[in-house]
Design a protein around this motif. Sequence first.
Motif, short mmCIF file in Angstrom:
data_model
loop_
_atom_site.label_atom_id
_atom_site.label_comp_id
_atom_site.label_asym_id
_atom_site.label_seq_id
_atom_site.Cartn_x
_atom_site.Cartn_y
_atom_site.Cartn_z
N ILE A 1 0.86 -1.19 0.00
CA ILE A 1 0.00 0.00 0.00
C ILE A 1 0.89 1.23 0.00
O ILE A 1 1.76 1.38 0.87
N VAL A 2 0.66 2.12 -0.95
CA VAL A 2 1.48 3.32 -1.08
C VAL A 2 0.62 4.57 -0.91
O VAL A 2 -0.50 4.64 -1.42
N SER A 3 1.12 5.54 -0.17
CA SER A 3 0.46 6.83 -0.02
C SER A 3 1.41 7.76 0.72
O SER A 3 2.51 7.37 1.11
N MET A 4 0.98 9.00 0.90
CA MET A 4 1.78 9.92 1.70
C MET A 4 1.69 9.48 3.17
O MET A 4 0.70 8.86 3.58
N PRO A 5 2.73 9.74 3.97
CA PRO A 5 2.75 9.24 5.35
C PRO A 5 1.52 9.61 6.17
O PRO A 5 1.02 8.80 6.95
N GLN A 6 1.01 10.84 5.99
CA GLN A 6 -0.16 11.27 6.76
C GLN A 6 -1.38 10.41 6.45
O GLN A 6 -2.16 10.07 7.34
N ALA A 7 -1.57 10.07 5.17
CA ALA A 7 -2.72 9.26 4.77
C ALA A 7 -2.60 7.84 5.32
O ALA A 7 -3.58 7.25 5.79
#
Length: 277
Positions: free
Chosen positions: A108-114
């Motif tokens: 799963i990839v996303s920005m750290p906050q998400a």
Amino acid sequence: MDNSIKKILYLGPSGSYSQIAMEAFKERLGIKLKAEDVSSITRIIQQMDKENDIIAVLPVENSIEGIVRETIDKLITTQNDIKIQAEITIPICHCLISKGKVEDIENIVSMPQALSQCQTYIANNFKKNVNLVSANSTSAATSMLDGKDETWASIANEFCAKLYDKKVLDKNINDVKDNKTRFILLSKKDLGITKPIRTSIAFSCKNESGSLLKVLEVFYKHNLNMIYLESRPSKKVFGEYIFFADIDKGYDDIEHALNDIKEKCEFYRLLGSYRAL
């Protein structure tokens, strides 16, 4: 709106929540400007420093993660008179996006906050060894799926999924459902958006006992409601800080009080007086 304004910048790439906020600003202000996505907050401020005919949209506060430090740091340190002209609050509704099925997902990839905002959902729906990968933004994460197989998923918004032609496997996967981000509209020029109801300032005090108390006493004396206060390192001397504060009145109503505050500060900067759209 000043007719000399030619372009509006937002934190990209396309499909970001900043783009959603930018479109909302354009609609509510009735403006039609060429939009340009920029890769970082720092680059947006640098571009605004160089050009006079642009405005920009940046995230400033999330209801879960708090202040967006890069935005505040750059606003405080920029050498130009860039001011907050308006604000808008956008609901954050994360989705699980992939080419495959939920049972296929291993990465799963996303920005750290998400990723942080969906950690309970991830723990409840995926194996302990699921690979979590950081990206610069939710939209950058979703664009990465083009080069990945069906074991990869991103966390982003539904608009982003449609933009990159990807499937939404699950909606509203935020751990906290009432997740919102406040975005600000920035400009060097006064955009003429009337009836400001909030004022933002930055200030620092002498590094000695009681100096901050003297400033806070001015807030008390003038009955100012400080709805937000955050300290940031000055980045000049270790142990010295700059304070960022939001006050729930427009500048015209508190000008005298702000002058009193300024007199008691080593550094003072008016970041803007504005209203919510």
